[in-house]
Design a protein around this motif. Sequence first.
Motif, PDB file in Angstrom:
ATOM      1  N   ASP A 143       0.802  -1.221   0.000  1.00 39.52           N
ATOM      2  CA  ASP A 143       0.000   0.000   0.000  1.00 39.52           C
ATOM      3  C   ASP A 143       0.839   1.278   0.000  1.00 39.52           C
ATOM      4  O   ASP A 143       0.295   2.378  -0.102  1.00 39.52           O
ATOM      5  N   LEU A 144       2.157   1.139   0.150  1.00 36.84           N
ATOM      6  CA  LEU A 144       3.013   2.327   0.153  1.00 36.84           C
ATOM      7  C   LEU A 144       2.937   3.051  -1.190  1.00 36.84           C
ATOM      8  O   LEU A 144       2.984   2.426  -2.251  1.00 36.84           O
ATOM      9  N   LEU A 145       2.841   4.374  -1.137  1.00 41.21           N
ATOM     10  CA  LEU A 145       2.783   5.160  -2.372  1.00 41.21           C
ATOM     11  C   LEU A 145       4.116   5.104  -3.107  1.00 41.21           C
ATOM     12  O   LEU A 145       4.171   5.006  -4.328  1.00 41.21           O
ATOM     13  N   GLU A 146       5.209   5.195  -2.358  1.00 35.74           N
ATOM     14  CA  GLU A 146       6.545   5.105  -2.936  1.00 35.74           C
ATOM     15  C   GLU A 146       7.353   4.108  -2.120  1.00 35.74           C
ATOM     16  O   GLU A 146       7.492   4.251  -0.911  1.00 35.74           O
ATOM     17  N   LYS A 147       7.906   3.108  -2.800  1.00 34.82           N
ATOM     18  CA  LYS A 147       8.588   2.044  -2.064  1.00 34.82           C
ATOM     19  C   LYS A 147      10.091   2.262  -1.965  1.00 34.82           C
ATOM     20  O   LYS A 147      10.720   1.803  -1.015  1.00 34.82           O
ATOM     21  N   ASP A 254      15.587   4.456   4.027  1.00 31.25           N
ATOM     22  CA  ASP A 254      14.559   5.024   3.150  1.00 31.25           C
ATOM     23  C   ASP A 254      14.149   6.420   3.627  1.00 31.25           C
ATOM     24  O   ASP A 254      13.918   7.325   2.827  1.00 31.25           O
ATOM     25  N   ASN A 255      14.084   6.599   4.952  1.00 39.20           N
ATOM     26  CA  ASN A 255      13.735   7.910   5.501  1.00 39.20           C
ATOM     27  C   ASN A 255      14.808   8.951   5.203  1.00 39.20           C
ATOM     28  O   ASN A 255      14.497  10.122   4.979  1.00 39.20           O
ATOM     29  N   PHE A 280       3.388  10.383   7.180  1.00 43.54           N
ATOM     30  CA  PHE A 280       2.824   9.619   8.296  1.00 43.54           C
ATOM     31  C   PHE A 280       2.364   8.243   7.830  1.00 43.54           C
ATOM     32  O   PHE A 280       2.614   7.233   8.507  1.00 43.54           O
ATOM     33  N   GLU A 281       1.690   8.201   6.690  1.00 39.32           N
ATOM     34  CA  GLU A 281       1.215   6.920   6.176  1.00 39.32           C
ATOM     35  C   GLU A 281       2.384   5.963   5.945  1.00 39.32           C
ATOM     36  O   GLU A 281       2.326   4.779   6.292  1.00 39.32           O
ATOM     37  N   SER A 282       3.469   6.481   5.357  1.00 37.19           N
ATOM     38  CA  SER A 282       4.660   5.651   5.113  1.00 37.19           C
ATOM     39  C   SER A 282       5.222   5.121   6.420  1.00 37.19           C
ATOM     40  O   SER A 282       5.562   3.932   6.530  1.00 37.19           O
ATOM     41  N   GLN A 283       5.318   5.993   7.440  1.00 41.48           N
ATOM     42  CA  GLN A 283       5.851   5.551   8.735  1.00 41.48           C
ATOM     43  C   GLN A 283       4.951   4.501   9.369  1.00 41.48           C
ATOM     44  O   GLN A 283       5.431   3.532   9.965  1.00 41.48           O
ATOM     45  N   GLU A 285       2.869   2.372   7.791  1.00 41.57           N
ATOM     46  CA  GLU A 285       2.960   1.118   7.036  1.00 41.57           C
ATOM     47  C   GLU A 285       4.289   0.408   7.317  1.00 41.57           C
ATOM     48  O   GLU A 285       4.326  -0.817   7.498  1.00 41.57           O
ATOM     49  N   LEU A 286       5.386   1.167   7.369  1.00 40.64           N
ATOM     50  CA  LEU A 286       6.696   0.572   7.645  1.00 40.64           C
ATOM     51  C   LEU A 286       6.766   0.039   9.069  1.00 40.64           C
ATOM     52  O   LEU A 286       7.363  -1.007   9.338  1.00 40.64           O
ATOM     53  N   SER A 287       6.152   0.760   9.991  1.00 44.18           N
ATOM     54  CA  SER A 287       6.120   0.331  11.381  1.00 44.18           C
ATOM     55  C   SER A 287       5.341  -0.974  11.522  1.00 44.18           C
ATOM     56  O   SER A 287       5.746  -1.884  12.252  1.00 44.18           O
ATOM     57  N   LEU A 288       4.239  -1.067  10.819  1.00 43.91           N
ATOM     58  CA  LEU A 288       3.432  -2.282  10.834  1.00 43.91           C
ATOM     59  C   LEU A 288       4.213  -3.451  10.228  1.00 43.91           C
ATOM     60  O   LEU A 288       4.187  -4.572  10.738  1.00 43.91           O
ATOM     61  N   ALA A 289       4.950  -3.168   9.150  1.00 44.61           N
ATOM     62  CA  ALA A 289       5.693  -4.217   8.446  1.00 44.61           C
ATOM     63  C   ALA A 289       6.902  -4.706   9.218  1.00 44.61           C
ATOM     64  O   ALA A 289       7.344  -5.844   9.037  1.00 44.61           O
ATOM     65  N   THR A 290       7.451  -3.866  10.096  1.00 42.44           N
ATOM     66  CA  THR A 290       8.659  -4.242  10.831  1.00 42.44           C
ATOM     67  C   THR A 290       8.388  -4.491  12.317  1.00 42.44           C
ATOM     68  O   THR A 290       9.319  -4.746  13.080  1.00 42.44           O
TER      69      THR A 290
END
Length: 427
Positions: A143-147, A254-255, A280-283, A285-290
């Motif tokens: 779901d990330l806009l930019e990976k 990435d950040n 915020f959305e990226s953080q 999603e990444l937080s959920l993934a890690t």
Amino acid sequence: MTYSFSNIFHSDCEEILDEFIDKYTSCVNTYSDEKAFVVRDYYKEILTILKSGFKKDELLSMFEKLAKYKISLDVPYILMVNEINALKNVLIGKMSEQEISSSIMHVLSLFKDINNKVAHIYLNEYVNELLRLNTLRITSLSDLLEKNIISHYESHLLWLTKLARHIKDEDIENFPQLDDKLCDFGKWLQTDAKNVIQNNSKYKTIDALHNNLHLFAKKIHSHLGDSEHHIQITYLEKCELISLSIGTELALIDNVIMNKRVTKDTLTGALNRNGLRNVFESQYELSLATSNPFVLAVCDLDLFKKINDTHGHVAGDKVLKSFVDVAKKYIRNSDLIIRYGGEEFVIILPAVSKVKGLEVLEKICRNFEKTTLEFEGKDLNATVSIGMIEVKPEKAFKSSFIDEYIMIADQKLYTAKHSGRNRVECS
């Protein structure tokens, strides 16, 4: 074969049961009365079986039921193993007191089978939970806009999912790639990654983690199909933890890349508010993934209007820039500071717990207070109030989350303001 250890028991099992429950049963004091009684009843039934003549399958069936109940209570595998071994030692101790050495070998053999049975149950449960979590993690990354480089972590989550499925099915054929240089992530790591991960120390860390991940996968492969399920649990846990560590390292890199690319506020050098929702959305999603929490903080300069009214807007601008300069001294290149509006800023600290986040924000608060600016021959000092929240993603992202979390941090900021200002308040 029929077993019986009746010669080590007295008229009933209560004495052994009480000794075992009081000394060795894990977490029993944290259970509700109802759950504690259930655990006690399971062990009472097990001791009743041991006292009478029984078949091995009858005892294994009781331990299977107990293990599944323990799993429902979130009792870790290692605590369950300690419990089983403690019961074994209690029984052997009773036999030694009565010099019944002939039965000790039977106890050791039985409890080896019990441990294998329980390990198999825990392994299946762990694999199922890992598959569920990985599906959620992969979905969050999709779901990330930019990976950017995160797409390569996504490929290794798919590799880990395949590994878990092969363990579940005890399938040794078409096993996930075991050579760390030949999997998709490994190929990228040996080529393009060297240009992307410009920090040599970070690159070596990720490379070493990835190498260890595959070493543990090889150990799992060598034990697949045998009864050493406890070994597979240990190695699979290592694989998951290492995989999450790799994801965290890549997310932080990435950040750093995003910090260089996102539009900046021309006055302060902080990131522009326009990108806050995407950031915020990226953080999230990444937080959920890690499986890592992150910290969100709302900062507001105290009595800023008074600075503008007394010294003018040019002085106010200098104070705003000074705050960002101070904050950047105490945050990492992978952390994010966004100008939210006027004298308000949002700080996001990825892969940071509440305790560590509070420590960082306190440093910013204290050192901004100590910072003195010279303006038109006068010394200017200002302070900041901060409200923070630790975000621990557990479900898929919703667009409303950013507003909900900022509102919670804002409430803590309000508390800081009304508790004397120049302080950090956290939820």
